[in-house]
Design an enzyme around this catalytic site. Structure first.
Site, mmCIF file in Angstrom:
data_model
loop_
_atom_site.group_PDB
_atom_site.id
_atom_site.type_symbol
_atom_site.label_atom_id
_atom_site.label_comp_id
_atom_site.label_asym_id
_atom_site.label_seq_id
_atom_site.Cartn_x
_atom_site.Cartn_y
_atom_site.Cartn_z
ATOM 1 C CG ASP A 176 8.415 5.413 -0.017
ATOM 2 O OD1 ASP A 176 9.279 4.525 -0.608
ATOM 3 O OD2 ASP A 176 7.312 5.267 -0.461
ATOM 4 C CD GLU A 213 11.865 6.219 -3.916
ATOM 5 O OE1 GLU A 213 10.759 6.479 -3.139
ATOM 6 O OE2 GLU A 213 11.899 5.313 -4.420
HETATM 7 O O1 LIG Z 1 7.040 -2.542 -7.002
HETATM 8 C C1 LIG Z 1 6.344 -2.262 -6.037
HETATM 9 C C2 LIG Z 1 7.010 -1.303 -5.068
HETATM 10 C C3 LIG Z 1 7.746 -0.610 -5.517
HETATM 11 C C4 LIG Z 1 8.749 0.313 -4.546
HETATM 12 C C5 LIG Z 1 8.249 0.453 -3.239
HETATM 13 C C6 LIG Z 1 8.761 1.359 -2.527
HETATM 14 C C7 LIG Z 1 10.048 2.418 -3.021
HETATM 15 O O2 LIG Z 1 10.495 3.232 -2.442
HETATM 16 C C8 LIG Z 1 10.129 2.348 -4.286
HETATM 17 O O3 LIG Z 1 10.706 3.210 -4.840
HETATM 18 C C9 LIG Z 1 9.190 1.438 -5.321
HETATM 19 N N1 LIG Z 1 4.878 -2.675 -5.856
HETATM 20 C C10 LIG Z 1 4.389 -3.463 -6.964
HETATM 21 C C11 LIG Z 1 2.918 -4.046 -6.304
HETATM 22 C C12 LIG Z 1 1.984 -2.924 -6.057
HETATM 23 C C13 LIG Z 1 1.748 -2.290 -5.052
HETATM 24 C C14 LIG Z 1 0.784 -1.329 -4.588
HETATM 25 C C15 LIG Z 1 -0.047 -1.186 -5.715
HETATM 26 O O4 LIG Z 1 -1.086 -0.299 -5.486
HETATM 27 C C16 LIG Z 1 0.052 -1.801 -6.945
HETATM 28 C C17 LIG Z 1 1.132 -2.849 -7.159
HETATM 29 C C18 LIG Z 1 4.098 -2.682 -8.251
HETATM 30 O O5 LIG Z 1 4.043 -3.392 -9.424
HETATM 31 N N2 LIG Z 1 4.122 -1.618 -8.290
HETATM 32 C C19 LIG Z 1 3.653 -0.598 -9.503
HETATM 33 C C20 LIG Z 1 5.076 -0.374 -10.251
HETATM 34 C C21 LIG Z 1 5.862 0.403 -9.067
HETATM 35 O O6 LIG Z 1 5.493 1.729 -8.493
HETATM 36 C C22 LIG Z 1 5.624 1.967 -7.350
HETATM 37 C C23 LIG Z 1 6.339 3.243 -7.181
HETATM 38 C C24 LIG Z 1 7.107 3.888 -8.126
HETATM 39 C C25 LIG Z 1 7.894 3.365 -9.327
HETATM 40 C C26 LIG Z 1 8.240 4.160 -10.136
HETATM 41 C C27 LIG Z 1 8.278 5.490 -10.095
HETATM 42 O O7 LIG Z 1 9.036 6.467 -10.970
HETATM 43 C C28 LIG Z 1 7.632 6.023 -8.833
HETATM 44 O O8 LIG Z 1 7.749 7.427 -8.672
HETATM 45 C C29 LIG Z 1 7.125 5.228 -7.880
HETATM 46 O O9 LIG Z 1 6.688 3.393 -5.738
HETATM 47 C C30 LIG Z 1 5.995 2.995 -4.722
HETATM 48 C C31 LIG Z 1 6.458 3.415 -3.455
HETATM 49 C C32 LIG Z 1 5.667 2.859 -2.362
HETATM 50 O O10 LIG Z 1 5.982 3.187 -0.997
HETATM 51 C C33 LIG Z 1 4.949 1.833 -2.314
HETATM 52 C C34 LIG Z 1 4.635 1.189 -3.743
HETATM 53 O O11 LIG Z 1 3.745 0.289 -3.888
HETATM 54 C C35 LIG Z 1 5.368 1.821 -4.928
HETATM 55 C C36 LIG Z 1 4.809 1.519 -6.151
HETATM 56 O O12 LIG Z 1 4.089 0.434 -6.201
#
Ligand SMILES: O=C(/C=C/c1ccc(O)c(O)c1)N[C@@H](Cc1ccc(O)cc1)C(=O)NCCCOc1c(-c2ccc(O)c(O)c2)oc2cc(O)cc(O)c2c1=O
Length: 461
Positions: A176, A213
């Site tokens: 991840d 990923e």
């Molecule tokens: O929407 C989410 C979670 C998204 C997410 C989770 C797992 C994944 O494998 C993934 O691809 C995305 N999380 C929500 C809630 C959140 C979580 C944590 C935080 O510190 C703040 C908010 C959210 O709105 N996140 C912000 C936008 C998404 O930004 C995240 C990405 C992400 C998005 C776009 C990219 O180009 C990139 O390189 C990474 O990866 C994650 C990986 C994780 O292991 C845990 C995370 O919290 C996230 C993650 O927040």
């Protein structure tokens, strides 16, 4: 049940209290092994932050590497690994080790973790293990993306968590957020991983199958090609481009040169898929089960084409208000039930049980090792091709197909595996008659349930 040890028969007798991981064991034994699936990718099995409304992404907020989640505990995980491996279904773990949850007041962890002070008593990390806090303010600077915290998530690296899982019979990992880790750091971590555990049937010396990923839309500083030297990479462009094509925004005829010519990674470096847990909820372009006809066509094309190592999604229903898994009022997960027609209930979509999808998994296995030949198109939204002399498939995304095709197959009657299955030597769906020379007259109406027709040598009656 005939070839299952009495211990497991007694175990599977316990229905309702079963964990999700036990349910996956059941699915390996009663379904996956018979449909030619090779493995299951499971959600992160390590302890995660418990967040009030149980959002789907709480599973990506690690608190410790203890194997205890709402899906089950370590015993359940071992049960799943044993029972699935016994029937030849491998387990791949979604490994989240780029970060630990920052907590940041958004939840309560079960293991007394103190996020703000960055002390995680249940794992070996302490303050000096973490990068200096800086927010990811841009994706145009590789150092920032990798050295700073992802949205308040804490950074770490670590391998013994994965070796513990390898000891429990795991065959590989989805890494991840690999984009947020330096390739050389990942390379070092992977070099520390043990060979697969021969007690679960792996050939001695087998290495874990790693797929990373790397969300790369082509406009960021970090490039997916930086990671292909150390492992496979999930190719998001497959889902993006096939969704675009089967939504009718691009001509199917252009798929003739599907592969690296489309900017995709080399086939042997790619894990191909349509959608995943994140794109389902955060992408408006990539198809999901919510647009079934187009979704099945895109999945069928991905499975019919030799490109990449393919991954099929299996979901539960969600909407903007409730994006998390089916759970009761106490937050305990509700497992899927199985309907008489083989579909899932209790809010699960189980795309892997859709006839058009599991039959295309068989198609892919039957034609393995053959090339795409005899490509045909109407220069627009209708295409067809052979896979060696083992299979033939035709798609229409616009207009009726009503013509004779070269199927590359031996003469005989073949069942269309999209509109039905083969039962007692009969086709429950369409039957296609192939005459001498491989020619067959095929009708595929634009308004039919599915825009695909597929036949192969194992569907000959
Ligand atoms: O929407 C989410 C979670 C998204 C997410 C989770 C797992 C994944 O494998 C993934 O691809 C995305 N999380 C929500 C809630 C959140 C979580 C944590 C935080 O510190 C703040 C908010 C959210 O709105 N996140 C912000 C936008 C998404 O930004 C995240 C990405 C992400 C998005 C776009 C990219 O180009 C990139 O390189 C990474 O990866 C994650 C990986 C994780 O292991 C845990 C995370 O919290 C996230 C993650 O927040």
């Amino acid at each position: 049940e005939k070839n299952v040890h009495p211990y497991w028969q007694q175990r599977s007798a316990q229905k309702e209290t079963e964990s999700i991981e036990i349910k996956i064991s059941d699915e390996c034994e009663r379904f996956l092994q018979y449909k030619g699936y090779a493995g299951v990718q499971v959600s992160p099995p390590n302890e995660n932050l418990v967040i009030g409304n149980r959002p789907w992404w709480e599973r990506y907020q690690p608190v410790s590497y203890k194997l205890v989640t709402r899906s089950g505990n370590e015993e359940d995980f071992l049960d799943m690994s044993r029972r699935c491996n016994i029937v030849g279904i491998r387990i791949y773990v979604d490994a989240v080790f780029n970060h630990m949850t920052a907590g940041s007041g958004i939840g309560t962890g079960g293991s007394k973790a103190y996020y703000q002070e960055k002390l995680y008593p249940d794992v070996v990390y302490h303050r000096h293990h973490f990068h200096k806090p800086c927010a990811i303010t841009t994706y145009q600077d590789a150092a920032v993306v990798r050295n700073c915290q992802l949205k308040g998530l804490l950074d770490l690296d670590q391998a013994n968590y994965m070796n513990h899982l390898i000891e429990l019979g795991v065959a590989g990992f989805r890494v991840d957020a690999a984009k947020h880790m330096w390739p050389r750091d990942l390379d070092y971590i992977y070099s520390k991983l043990d060979n697969l555990n021969v007690k679960f049937g792996f050939v001695s010396g087998s290495r874990p199958f790693i797929f990373q990923e790397v969300l790369d839309d082509g406009h960021e500083a970090i490039n997916k090609n930086e990671y292909t030297r150390i492992g496979r990479v999930v190719e998001f462009q497959v889902g993006y481009e096939l969704s675009n094509a089967f939504r009718g925004n691009n001509k199917l005829t252009y798929l003739e040169n599907w592969g690296p010519a489309w900017g995709l990674l080399n086939s042997d470096k790619a894990v191909a898929f349509i959608d995943n847990h994140d794109t389902q909820r955060n992408s408006h372009e990539i198809l999901t089960y919510k647009t079934p006809k187009q979704y099945k066509m895109a999945t069928a094309f991905m499975l019919a084409h030799p490109y990449g190592t393919t991954r099929v999604m299996s979901s539960y229903e969600f909407d903007s208000m409730n994006q998390g898994p089916p759970a009761d009022s106490n937050g305990n997960l509700i497992s899927p039930g199985i309907n008489h027609d083989g579909t899932c209930s209790n809010g699960y979509v189980c795309e892997h049980r859709w006839r058009q999808i599991f039959n295309m998994v068989e198609f892919r296995n039957v034609v393995h090792g053959t090339d795409v030949t005899n490509w045909w198109s109407d220069n627009n939204q209708q295409i067809a091709f052979c896979r060696g002399n083992k299979g033939f498939i035709v798609f229409t995304n616009y207009g009726d197909v009503d013509r004779t095709f070269q199927t590359c197959l031996e003469p005989g009657i073949y069942c269309d595996v999209i509109s039905g299955v083969v039962v007692d030597g009969k086709c429950t769906g369409k039957a296609v008659s192939v005459v001498e020379g491989g020619w067959a007259y095929i009708v595929l109406g634009a308004l039919e349930e599915d825009g695909v027709l597929a036949i192969h040598t194992k569907a000959k009656i």
